[in-house]
Motif scaffolding. Structure first.
Motif, PDB file in Angstrom:
ATOM      1  N   ARG A 110     -14.633  16.110   6.796  1.00  0.00           N
ATOM      2  CA  ARG A 110     -13.197  15.215   6.734  1.00  0.00           C
ATOM      3  C   ARG A 110     -12.312  15.455   5.591  1.00  0.00           C
ATOM      4  O   ARG A 110     -12.929  15.709   4.500  1.00  0.00           O
ATOM      5  CB  ARG A 110     -13.719  13.859   6.860  1.00  0.00           C
ATOM      6  N   PHE A 111     -11.145  15.295   5.901  1.00  0.00           N
ATOM      7  CA  PHE A 111     -10.023  15.353   4.738  1.00  0.00           C
ATOM      8  C   PHE A 111      -9.917  14.095   4.203  1.00  0.00           C
ATOM      9  O   PHE A 111      -9.835  13.049   4.906  1.00  0.00           O
ATOM     10  CB  PHE A 111      -9.062  15.819   5.370  1.00  0.00           C
ATOM     11  N   MET A 112     -10.063  13.859   2.850  1.00  0.00           N
ATOM     12  CA  MET A 112      -9.514  12.735   2.335  1.00  0.00           C
ATOM     13  C   MET A 112      -8.028  12.884   1.591  1.00  0.00           C
ATOM     14  O   MET A 112      -7.877  13.795   1.170  1.00  0.00           O
ATOM     15  CB  MET A 112     -10.180  12.170   1.049  1.00  0.00           C
ATOM     16  N   LEU A 113      -7.071  12.148   1.819  1.00  0.00           N
ATOM     17  CA  LEU A 113      -5.668  12.203   1.457  1.00  0.00           C
ATOM     18  C   LEU A 113      -5.498  11.273   0.650  1.00  0.00           C
ATOM     19  O   LEU A 113      -5.856  10.227   0.595  1.00  0.00           O
ATOM     20  CB  LEU A 113      -4.826  12.098   2.874  1.00  0.00           C
ATOM     21  N   SER A 114      -4.672  11.570  -0.410  1.00  0.00           N
ATOM     22  CA  SER A 114      -4.145  10.488  -1.565  1.00  0.00           C
ATOM     23  C   SER A 114      -2.660  10.675  -1.118  1.00  0.00           C
ATOM     24  O   SER A 114      -2.302  11.678  -1.423  1.00  0.00           O
ATOM     25  CB  SER A 114      -4.479  11.149  -2.805  1.00  0.00           C
ATOM     26  N   ASN A 115      -2.235   9.335  -0.974  1.00  0.00           N
ATOM     27  CA  ASN A 115      -0.677   9.261  -0.697  1.00  0.00           C
ATOM     28  C   ASN A 115      -0.025   9.351  -1.981  1.00  0.00           C
ATOM     29  O   ASN A 115      -0.285   8.512  -3.160  1.00  0.00           O
ATOM     30  CB  ASN A 115      -0.505   7.912  -0.201  1.00  0.00           C
ATOM     31  N   GLU A 116       0.877  10.154  -2.081  1.00  0.00           N
ATOM     32  CA  GLU A 116       1.697  10.407  -3.495  1.00  0.00           C
ATOM     33  C   GLU A 116       3.320  10.041  -3.022  1.00  0.00           C
ATOM     34  O   GLU A 116       3.869  10.590  -1.940  1.00  0.00           O
ATOM     35  CB  GLU A 116       1.437  11.733  -4.004  1.00  0.00           C
ATOM     36  N   ALA A 157      -0.542  -4.941  -6.380  1.00  0.00           N
ATOM     37  CA  ALA A 157       0.667  -4.817  -6.883  1.00  0.00           C
ATOM     38  C   ALA A 157       1.383  -3.388  -6.126  1.00  0.00           C
ATOM     39  O   ALA A 157       2.487  -3.676  -5.698  1.00  0.00           O
ATOM     40  CB  ALA A 157       1.100  -4.874  -8.390  1.00  0.00           C
ATOM     41  N   ASN A 158       0.651  -2.515  -6.208  1.00  0.00           N
ATOM     42  CA  ASN A 158       1.398  -1.358  -5.608  1.00  0.00           C
ATOM     43  C   ASN A 158       0.664  -0.912  -4.583  1.00  0.00           C
ATOM     44  O   ASN A 158      -0.549  -0.130  -4.456  1.00  0.00           O
ATOM     45  CB  ASN A 158       1.270  -0.020  -6.518  1.00  0.00           C
ATOM     46  N   ALA A 159       0.821  -1.343  -3.330  1.00  0.00           N
ATOM     47  CA  ALA A 159       0.230  -1.075  -1.994  1.00  0.00           C
ATOM     48  C   ALA A 159       0.363   0.209  -1.475  1.00  0.00           C
ATOM     49  O   ALA A 159       0.008   0.691  -0.354  1.00  0.00           O
ATOM     50  CB  ALA A 159       0.350  -2.244  -1.207  1.00  0.00           C
ATOM     51  N   GLN A 160       1.262   1.160  -2.156  1.00  0.00           N
ATOM     52  CA  GLN A 160       1.449   2.473  -1.437  1.00  0.00           C
ATOM     53  C   GLN A 160       0.663   3.505  -2.253  1.00  0.00           C
ATOM     54  O   GLN A 160       0.769   4.670  -1.885  1.00  0.00           O
ATOM     55  CB  GLN A 160       3.026   2.841  -1.557  1.00  0.00           C
ATOM     56  N   ASN A 161      -0.263   2.942  -3.090  1.00  0.00           N
ATOM     57  CA  ASN A 161      -1.080   3.859  -3.865  1.00  0.00           C
ATOM     58  C   ASN A 161      -2.557   3.669  -3.219  1.00  0.00           C
ATOM     59  O   ASN A 161      -3.180   2.911  -3.461  1.00  0.00           O
ATOM     60  CB  ASN A 161      -1.127   3.323  -5.265  1.00  0.00           C
ATOM     61  N   TYR A 162      -2.659   4.631  -2.184  1.00  0.00           N
ATOM     62  CA  TYR A 162      -3.968   4.333  -1.479  1.00  0.00           C
ATOM     63  C   TYR A 162      -4.682   5.682  -1.141  1.00  0.00           C
ATOM     64  O   TYR A 162      -3.652   6.925  -1.028  1.00  0.00           O
ATOM     65  CB  TYR A 162      -3.611   3.512  -0.068  1.00  0.00           C
ATOM     66  N   TYR A 163      -5.889   5.791  -0.508  1.00  0.00           N
ATOM     67  CA  TYR A 163      -6.493   6.789  -0.002  1.00  0.00           C
ATOM     68  C   TYR A 163      -6.403   6.688   1.457  1.00  0.00           C
ATOM     69  O   TYR A 163      -6.560   5.499   2.143  1.00  0.00           O
ATOM     70  CB  TYR A 163      -7.860   7.175  -0.478  1.00  0.00           C
ATOM     71  N   HIS A 164      -6.356   7.866   2.366  1.00  0.00           N
ATOM     72  CA  HIS A 164      -6.375   7.824   3.753  1.00  0.00           C
ATOM     73  C   HIS A 164      -7.326   8.790   4.178  1.00  0.00           C
ATOM     74  O   HIS A 164      -7.578   9.883   3.782  1.00  0.00           O
ATOM     75  CB  HIS A 164      -5.028   7.982   4.261  1.00  0.00           C
ATOM     76  N   TYR A 165      -8.312   8.302   5.332  1.00  0.00           N
ATOM     77  CA  TYR A 165      -9.331   9.230   5.937  1.00  0.00           C
ATOM     78  C   TYR A 165      -9.635   8.479   7.246  1.00  0.00           C
ATOM     79  O   TYR A 165      -9.345   7.630   7.417  1.00  0.00           O
ATOM     80  CB  TYR A 165     -10.523   9.419   5.070  1.00  0.00           C
ATOM     81  N   MET A 166     -10.218   9.429   8.153  1.00  0.00           N
ATOM     82  CA  MET A 166     -10.594   8.705   9.617  1.00  0.00           C
ATOM     83  C   MET A 166     -12.090   8.502   9.306  1.00  0.00           C
ATOM     84  O   MET A 166     -12.947   9.297   9.021  1.00  0.00           O
ATOM     85  CB  MET A 166     -10.316   9.771  10.466  1.00  0.00           C
ATOM     86  N   GLY A 167     -12.521   7.359   9.893  1.00  0.00           N
ATOM     87  CA  GLY A 167     -13.892   7.073   9.787  1.00  0.00           C
ATOM     88  C   GLY A 167     -14.163   5.863  10.899  1.00  0.00           C
ATOM     89  O   GLY A 167     -13.794   6.204  12.074  1.00  0.00           O
ATOM     90  N   SER A 215      -0.675  14.297  -0.511  1.00  0.00           N
ATOM     91  CA  SER A 215      -0.089  14.306   0.397  1.00  0.00           C
ATOM     92  C   SER A 215       0.831  13.148   0.754  1.00  0.00           C
ATOM     93  O   SER A 215       0.833  11.935   0.125  1.00  0.00           O
ATOM     94  CB  SER A 215      -1.297  14.271   1.775  1.00  0.00           C
ATOM     95  N   LYS A 216       1.552  13.332   1.652  1.00  0.00           N
ATOM     96  CA  LYS A 216       2.695  12.192   1.876  1.00  0.00           C
ATOM     97  C   LYS A 216       2.173  11.534   3.155  1.00  0.00           C
ATOM     98  O   LYS A 216       2.814  11.992   4.377  1.00  0.00           O
ATOM     99  CB  LYS A 216       4.385  12.853   2.130  1.00  0.00           C
ATOM    100  N   VAL A 217       1.350  11.022   3.247  1.00  0.00           N
ATOM    101  CA  VAL A 217       0.815   9.975   4.257  1.00  0.00           C
ATOM    102  C   VAL A 217       2.033   9.275   4.814  1.00  0.00           C
ATOM    103  O   VAL A 217       2.211   8.956   6.066  1.00  0.00           O
ATOM    104  CB  VAL A 217      -0.491   9.072   3.967  1.00  0.00           C
ATOM    105  N   GLY A 218       2.564   8.654   3.966  1.00  0.00           N
ATOM    106  CA  GLY A 218       3.791   7.763   4.299  1.00  0.00           C
ATOM    107  C   GLY A 218       3.606   6.448   3.616  1.00  0.00           C
ATOM    108  O   GLY A 218       2.506   5.868   3.251  1.00  0.00           O
TER     109      GLY A 218
END
Ligand SMILES: [Zn+2]
Length: 256
Positions: A250-256, A193-203, A73-76
């Motif tokens: 819940r959904f887990m998103l992977s920022n791509e 080093a790459n802090a845009q490489n992350y998982y996002h979810y609501m917890g 997903s494009k979380v941003g």
């Protein structure tokens, strides 16, 4: 500032408020939460009414993040505006917490959050693909509307994390004693080093009162911490990881 910290760090608040009776009052101590036995994570929800969400919540943290189940997903982009900042280091009995002076923010999805504090867990609380890391750092942020965002950073044993040296050199061994002037710390130095490489979810908060509606950003890439740094933390605090909680709906998103 004090009010802000209390609202966010329920953990720290509880520890601070019970501090005066902590030393001599064993009854008070027993009623407090911990990581083992009668006060352990499986009992948090029934320790007191204010902690009910710990037992009844369906959106609890931490979780085991399965990469295969995360939706690309494009979380941003997360815009980190961190800078060298004077800090205060607190041993609240549950963790080592580094309290921040105002002026450091992260922005994502059109929302800006102020960095309040970061702290540590060992082993890591989140799992990624069924695996714990040696430690996990949590950078706790709060938006103007009160919403929380936490950045989770896995820490594997390797070379020393220099960014931690000023904090580790002044680890407070006494409960609720604040170490002042460990120099300035830049939270940016904790990020991979790459802090845009992350998982996002609501917890949720991973400590009582386990408040939900927390936006989690768990970095996919770990940073390294020296075995000696990790050992020093565990010697002081003990193991302080809540077990992983059900993912439920819940959904887990992977920022791509
Ligand atoms: Zn935490």
């Amino acid at each position: 500032m004090i009010k802000l910290q209390i609202a966010v760090a329920g953990v720290a608040m509880a520890a601070i408020m019970t501090a005066p009776s902590f030393a001599g009052d064993h009854g008070q101590h027993k009623a407090h939460w911990g990581y083992s036995g009668e006060a352990g994570p499986g009992h948090w929800g029934s320790l007191k009414a204010a902690y009910a969400t710990c037992g009844a919540g369906a959106q609890q943290s931490p979780i085991n993040i399965q990469a295969q189940r995360a939706l690309a997903s494009k979380v941003g982009e997360i815009k980190f505006s961190y800078k060298p900042t004077p800090v205060k280091v607190l041993n609240n009995g549950h963790t080592i917490q580094v309290n921040y002076a105002p002026g450091n923010t992260m922005s994502v999805g059109g929302k800006t959050y102020e960095l309040l504090q970061f702290h540590f867990h060992s082993p890591s609380e989140h799992m990624i693909n069924d695996k714990h890391a040696k430690m996990e750092a949590h950078l706790v942020h709060k938006a103007a509307d009160g919403k929380l965002a936490v950045v989770g950073i896995m820490m594997n044993v390797g070379k020393a994390l220099d960014a931690l040296a000023p904090v580790w050199s002044r680890l407070p061994h006494e409960l609720n004693k604040v170490a002042l002037n460990p120099g300035t710390v830049n939270a940016a130095d904790l990020l991979p080093a790459n802090a845009q490489n992350y998982y996002h979810y609501m917890g949720s908060l991973t400590t009582p009162p386990c408040t939900e509606s927390v936006s989690w950003y768990v970095m996919k890439d770990a940073v390294e911490v020296a075995a000696s740094q990790a050992a020093e933390f565990v010697d002081l605090i003990g193991e302080n990881a809540r077990p992983v909680q059900g993912v439920n709906r819940r959904f887990m998103l992977s920022n791509e």
